[in-house]
Design an enzyme around this catalytic site. Sequence first.
Site, PDB file in Angstrom:
ATOM      1  CG  LEU A  24      54.310 -61.204 -84.793  1.00 25.08           C
ATOM      2  CD1 LEU A  24      55.327 -60.620 -85.744  1.00 25.08           C
ATOM      3  CD2 LEU A  24      54.993 -62.112 -83.771  1.00 25.08           C
ATOM      4  CG  ASP A  25      52.161 -63.369 -87.164  1.00 20.52           C
ATOM      5  OD1 ASP A  25      52.772 -62.926 -88.145  1.00 20.52           O
ATOM      6  OD2 ASP A  25      52.650 -64.214 -86.388  1.00 20.52           O
ATOM      7  CG  ASP A  26      46.047 -58.210 -85.106  1.00 26.22           C
ATOM      8  OD1 ASP A  26      45.230 -59.137 -84.968  1.00 26.22           O
ATOM      9  OD2 ASP A  26      45.746 -57.004 -84.973  1.00 26.22           O
ATOM     10  N   GLY A  40      52.690 -66.224 -84.558  1.00 28.96           N
ATOM     11  CA  GLY A  40      53.962 -66.287 -83.845  1.00 28.96           C
ATOM     12  C   GLY A  40      54.872 -67.373 -84.379  1.00 28.96           C
TER      13      GLY A  40
END
Lengths: 283, 283, 283, 283
Positions: free
Chosen positions: B226-228, B200
């Site tokens: 997100l960001d995964d 994040g």
Amino acid sequence: MNTATLLISCPDQKGLSAAIANFLFTYNANIVHSDQHQDSTDDLFLMRVEWDLTDFTLDMASFAPAFQPIADRFSMKWTVALSAERPRVAIFVSKYDHCLVDLLHRHQSGELACDIPLVISNHEDCRAVTEFYGVPFHVIPVSKDNKAEAEAAQHALLQANHVDLIVLARYMQVLSHDFTAQWPQRVINIHHSFLPAFDGAKPYHRAFARGVKLIGATSHYVTEILDDGPIIEQDVQRISHREDVEDLVLKGRDLEKVVLSRAVKWHLENRVLVYANKTVIFA
Amino acid sequence: MNTATLLISCPDQKGLSAAIANFLFTYNANIVHSDQHQDSTDDLFLMRVEWDLTDFTLDMASFAPAFQPIADRFSMKWTVALSAERPRVAIFVSKYDHCLVDLLHRHQSGELACDIPLVISNHEDCRAVTEFYGVPFHVIPVSKDNKAEAEAAQHALLQANHVDLIVLARYMQVLSHDFTAQWPQRVINIHHSFLPAFDGAKPYHRAFARGVKLIGATSHYVTEILDDGPIIEQDVQRISHREDVEDLVLKGRDLEKVVLSRAVKWHLENRVLVYANKTVIFA
Amino acid sequence: MNTATLLISCPDQKGLSAAIANFLFTYNANIVHSDQHQDSTDDLFLMRVEWDLTDFTLDMASFAPAFQPIADRFSMKWTVALSAERPRVAIFVSKYDHCLVDLLHRHQSGELACDIPLVISNHEDCRAVTEFYGVPFHVIPVSKDNKAEAEAAQHALLQANHVDLIVLARYMQVLSHDFTAQWPQRVINIHHSFLPAFDGAKPYHRAFARGVKLIGATSHYVTEILDDGPIIEQDVQRISHREDVEDLVLKGRDLEKVVLSRAVKWHLENRVLVYANKTVIFA
Amino acid sequence: MNTATLLISCPDQKGLSAAIANFLFTYNANIVHSDQHQDSTDDLFLMRVEWDLTDFTLDMASFAPAFQPIADRFSMKWTVALSAERPRVAIFVSKYDHCLVDLLHRHQSGELACDIPLVISNHEDCRAVTEFYGVPFHVIPVSKDNKAEAEAAQHALLQANHVDLIVLARYMQVLSHDFTAQWPQRVINIHHSFLPAFDGAKPYHRAFARGVKLIGATSHYVTEILDDGPIIEQDVQRISHREDVEDLVLKGRDLEKVVLSRAVKWHLENRVLVYANKTVIFA
């Protein structure tokens, strides 16, 4: 798991992969790891393949005669090792005990797939901890005058204990050419510098004097030329101006332990292939 | 060298290596790199093999029909890529230009085996350096209100330029699910933390506040979360109390550049195989 | 922030810290960073102290006469630098442009507290990118026969541009003793190995041949002896058998860029103190 | 060397350095190390100064009353420690013995400036090696039902042995809030991940599942919130797809040992200053 591991090096040629894969498939091998490398500089093919023996239909006693025709066709150098046959390792040590203790503890913890039938030292210092780990400890004093006799005594002990690999765990004596010639690629040393920098004596002192910003450690096979054998593993650690030589020596111990233990572990698991005074690590 | 690269993943079975090696040998492939991995946790076989096309007797246009029966037999997912067909890469950027400049310079130096037909930005800032490297620069402003239209305009540009891969070089907008769904495993992002820590916003500020002793950067494929997405590469750098948030931001740039460029390079060289939201890097 | 930075080295003695702290407090200095080091091996005191000039009541033009009595009392070597006086840096380059581009981009981004009035090269190759960053580019060809004249021409340009520091950004010529003697601790070089390993020519080739497991880069001040000056920064990167010499060269570029830029940045921020052919980095 | 070490934190103000340096000089202190840090974010001054007591003219019994006026003037938090007074350390362990053995061996080697009067465990497993190193071994079983009693028994042992610091060497029980509240900044834990990633249970399994490219370990002071205390040290190690969870566990052991031992060593040498849930390490 009960496995066999084959290490191969030979001139690179078409059909190599197919020949090896077919041979293993013919006998119903269940491959658990396979890694190969084409060295374009020297035009070499290098391979490590490990398979589960559970369903393998070829008796390993018959492996050599069955595989040799393929080996001959491709001019292979090859070895095969069985996980069921644990190598026998002798550790040589002087007074610094950190690498010895590290190896003995890893062995007890099951990290090292070997037996350790003996530790040989030129001093009494490490007896207690060696015997705590249940390993016989032999002292063979070494001086300028008795080197040949000392090595003969060492050699006799190694023979009597059917030793496969010698690990020099900060053993502070230089082995003679005669000795090393008898143990090609079977003596692993830890040198306390990032070779080829600071080969020879007092590397931490020289690193300090030169003002390097990182110190290192190197594990390698011992050859006739001091600190020149094939490198198995290296690592480094950042230092600062706040650290004097004694601090480097302390910090270096942690490097020495971990670098030596990785090299020993990889050797024992048949992950090291030597060629052209270098190693391929199939890890 | 004019090569083809095959990436394969499938349930692990006996005979896989032999089947693939025989297929390639049948058509006289000269294998230059081969790497395989048996994932014992998921019981998967994963492989990358690259061969020189010089002596290869199968026309690559006929590769798919020739190989498909083997693929079917072993339930393979597979792709083949030709070094002669350079992927087309679009770079997305906002105002920070360090990753963009790094990629453009590497591309000019021949490090990245791709064409870069365009850079897309939501700001004018990076126009001069992009055009210096001879790449067309398109500005598509993005706001809360025009996101869908902006993405439609981006999409149209990507289609018109036959783009294969999108690289988010510190692009400060979150892509919509619709957008990412259209580019599965074809959008690479750089996140300025050691994921999953500090996913994040404002990771350097949070790293500073938490008092971590190392900062990191992570390149990953973009997914709906997100960001995964699957991590391609990560690296870290030691920091000290003498460094404040601004210092971390500066130091982090060096991590971001090198981590993103490694990921892009590996993707372009077909070294990345995705499975189970993870990657195998055949490097 | 408008600051002054004092660098001091002298024999270690009691009262040093108090004398310096009192001097600064007398003139109402607001210290923003202070770092000192007692080198017990050489019995030296080394210090860097940086203070905000906002409330400082001593005119910096009067600093030297005011401080000199303290310096004399403790036999100090000292220098003072003002953040308002940006050093002037000349970059020397040959054909490899990666370090040059890296430095020019960092400078444009505000990472390097200096002016760059010129780039000097023995080839035309790097003109376009240098001029893109708004820096004048001068070509002075160098051959075996014209070395002295070439260095005289370089020297004239450096003088005319009031240069304080020379950065050799993969400049492939060895500077003469005459030249280096004129720029003591004012020429920073990047060598593409982990010194003292692989000093001299073709370090990546020699690293590959020796089979090391890590490659490195070293930035250092240039002295009369090749690759022997005080080391400012070093770093390393792990390599594997899968990488050939060309891969090492590519990977090494990333090391060279980051190691050289750190050294230049620290020099410009007066964080480097040289003694005994070593450096203390107050970073 | 017989030294004293002063750790100070307070709001940053002019005159701080001078006041401290003058105080020490008044009593003829021979400073051997001094390090200070101005935290501009929180506007704090943090300092560690160590001096040789040989020529020091102030009896350390009188240090507090002599120094307190200065401390009051600058609103300092401060502690002073004497190298002659070795802290007393209790090690808590469960079944994994690698960190325990590492600490005991380092202690025996003289790396850790402390006494270790006891090891406390909830299992018998580590008795032999603890007693080999001459340290009393106490077993206090812990279950859901007896937690309060067990902690009371632990507490009694710690009191009876005048313990200053508790080291959790992979102790697999969570301490109660009551317990940790009694030992603020005096319990050091090793967590087997790169915090804040993978706090809580089974970090290696989760690191494997997430597909990270580096694993880590973190040593921190224990606070009421699990895995959230001030971080003292962290380090990471690269992993590859060839390593499964068991390999990560093995590789992680080496990180855990070295990260925990650095944290303990720094704490014992009064190099750790805690503020704002972070640490400054004066190393």
